[in-house]
Design a protein around this motif. Structure first.
Motif, PDB file in Angstrom:
ATOM      1  N   ARG A  79      12.629  -5.684  16.656  1.00  0.00           N
ATOM      2  CA  ARG A  79      13.007  -6.608  15.569  1.00  0.00           C
ATOM      3  C   ARG A  79      11.907  -7.640  15.317  1.00  0.00           C
ATOM      4  NH1 ARG A  79      17.128  -9.712  16.857  1.00  0.00           N
ATOM      5  NH2 ARG A  79      17.317  -9.038  19.014  1.00  0.00           N
ATOM      6  N   PHE A  80      11.213  -8.070  16.356  1.00  0.00           N
ATOM      7  CA  PHE A  80      10.095  -9.011  16.241  1.00  0.00           C
ATOM      8  C   PHE A  80       8.999  -8.429  15.331  1.00  0.00           C
ATOM      9  CE2 PHE A  80       5.966 -10.382  18.176  1.00  0.00           C
ATOM     10  CZ  PHE A  80       6.050 -11.749  17.922  1.00  0.00           C
ATOM     11  N   TYR A  81       8.632  -7.166  15.567  1.00  0.00           N
ATOM     12  CA  TYR A  81       7.575  -6.556  14.747  1.00  0.00           C
ATOM     13  C   TYR A  81       8.048  -6.234  13.341  1.00  0.00           C
ATOM     14  CZ  TYR A  81       4.145  -6.929  18.280  1.00  0.00           C
ATOM     15  OH  TYR A  81       3.256  -7.472  19.168  1.00  0.00           O
ATOM     16  N   GLU A  82       9.324  -5.923  13.168  1.00  0.00           N
ATOM     17  CA  GLU A  82       9.857  -5.735  11.804  1.00  0.00           C
ATOM     18  C   GLU A  82       9.745  -7.056  11.037  1.00  0.00           C
ATOM     19  OE1 GLU A  82      13.168  -2.300  12.921  1.00  0.00           O
ATOM     20  OE2 GLU A  82      13.842  -4.360  12.550  1.00  0.00           O
ATOM     21  N   THR A  83       9.999  -8.157  11.723  1.00  0.00           N
ATOM     22  CA  THR A  83       9.910  -9.481  11.095  1.00  0.00           C
ATOM     23  C   THR A  83       8.467  -9.799  10.713  1.00  0.00           C
ATOM     24  OG1 THR A  83      11.846 -10.204  12.339  1.00  0.00           O
ATOM     25  CG2 THR A  83      10.409 -11.933  11.450  1.00  0.00           C
ATOM     26  N   ILE A  84       7.527  -9.474  11.584  1.00  0.00           N
ATOM     27  CA  ILE A  84       6.109  -9.698  11.264  1.00  0.00           C
ATOM     28  C   ILE A  84       5.708  -8.843  10.064  1.00  0.00           C
ATOM     29  CG2 ILE A  84       3.748  -9.271  12.081  1.00  0.00           C
ATOM     30  CD1 ILE A  84       4.674 -10.236  14.841  1.00  0.00           C
ATOM     31  N   GLU A  85       6.131  -7.592  10.038  1.00  0.00           N
ATOM     32  CA  GLU A  85       5.756  -6.709   8.922  1.00  0.00           C
ATOM     33  C   GLU A  85       6.320  -7.226   7.601  1.00  0.00           C
ATOM     34  OE1 GLU A  85       5.025  -2.043   8.711  1.00  0.00           O
ATOM     35  OE2 GLU A  85       7.145  -2.554   8.879  1.00  0.00           O
TER      36      GLU A  85
ATOM     37  N   PRO B 135      -2.629  -7.694   1.797  1.00  0.00           N
ATOM     38  CA  PRO B 135      -1.295  -7.783   1.174  1.00  0.00           C
ATOM     39  C   PRO B 135      -0.602  -6.420   1.170  1.00  0.00           C
ATOM     40  CG  PRO B 135      -2.967  -8.865  -0.182  1.00  0.00           C
ATOM     41  CD  PRO B 135      -3.703  -8.150   0.911  1.00  0.00           C
ATOM     42  N   GLY B 136       0.670  -6.424   1.539  1.00  0.00           N
ATOM     43  CA  GLY B 136       1.451  -5.182   1.538  1.00  0.00           C
ATOM     44  C   GLY B 136       1.146  -4.252   2.707  1.00  0.00           C
TER      45      GLY B 136
ATOM     46  N   THR C  42      -7.728  -6.633   0.283  1.00  0.00           N
ATOM     47  CA  THR C  42      -7.825  -7.238  -1.042  1.00  0.00           C
ATOM     48  C   THR C  42      -7.437  -8.711  -1.022  1.00  0.00           C
ATOM     49  OG1 THR C  42      -5.560  -6.536  -1.554  1.00  0.00           O
ATOM     50  CG2 THR C  42      -7.358  -5.075  -2.270  1.00  0.00           C
ATOM     51  N   GLY C  43      -7.132  -9.249   0.164  1.00  0.00           N
ATOM     52  CA  GLY C  43      -6.700 -10.645   0.269  1.00  0.00           C
ATOM     53  C   GLY C  43      -7.838 -11.565   0.659  1.00  0.00           C
ATOM     54  N   ILE C  44      -7.561 -12.454   1.596  1.00  0.00           N
ATOM     55  CA  ILE C  44      -8.550 -13.442   2.027  1.00  0.00           C
ATOM     56  C   ILE C  44      -9.613 -12.774   2.912  1.00  0.00           C
ATOM     57  CG2 ILE C  44      -6.827 -15.287   1.913  1.00  0.00           C
ATOM     58  CD1 ILE C  44      -6.776 -15.226   5.008  1.00  0.00           C
ATOM     59  N   PRO C  45     -10.770 -13.455   3.096  1.00  0.00           N
ATOM     60  CA  PRO C  45     -11.782 -12.907   4.008  1.00  0.00           C
ATOM     61  C   PRO C  45     -11.214 -12.730   5.418  1.00  0.00           C
ATOM     62  CG  PRO C  45     -12.701 -14.699   2.703  1.00  0.00           C
ATOM     63  CD  PRO C  45     -11.207 -14.701   2.459  1.00  0.00           C
TER      64      PRO C  45
END
Length: 137
Positions: free
Chosen positions: A12-18, A61-62, A88-91
């Motif tokens: 559940r912890f990793y689902e929350t991070i994702e 992202p995504g 495609t996000g931040i450096p």
């Protein structure tokens, strides 16, 4: 907690991070939580974890990071994940967004106390990530 309960907590912890639900991470982490992104680098408290994870994942992202395997014994859970995302996000690691798609494995070792995650140790091949970010750029 039973080993299966520890594994479910970590799942559940990793689902929350994702889902990038960083506010919810506090409910998974012990008040004495410590995050080791490298063997001798330590972030105390869930705020250090959030800061580190937001910085890394905002570059992709995504992104997806499914659990490919999990082994548990006593109060420890080892998790093997495959990360996939497009830069495609931040450096990241000093590299501006490249548009490159990356795929790499992560190994995590988490320790559970009082029904919460008290320690997270990360193993990642940063050179592999850099190689993929800078390929053909």
């Amino acid at each position: 907690m039973k080993v299966e309960d520890n594994k479910e907590l970590v799942r559940r912890f990793y689902e929350t991070i994702e889902r990038e639900d960083y506010a919810a991470l506090e409910s998974f982490c012990h008040e004495d939580f410590v995050f080791y992104p490298q063997v001798d680098t330590r972030f105390r408290g869930v705020e250090g974890l959030k800061e580190s994870e937001k910085k890394n994942f905002a570059a992709f992202p995504g992104f997806k990071m499914p659990i490919e395997g999990m082994v548990a014994e006593g109060d420890r859970v080892a998790v093997y994940l495959i990360f996939e995302g497009t830069h495609t996000g931040i450096p990241l690691l000093g590299v501006p967004a490249t548009g490159n798609r990356v795929r790499f494995s992560l190994m995590m070792l988490l320790r559970i106390a009082d029904g919460k995650i008290i320690e997270k140790r990360s193993h990642i091949d940063v050179h592999d990530v850099l190689r993929q970010l800078t390929a053909n750029s």
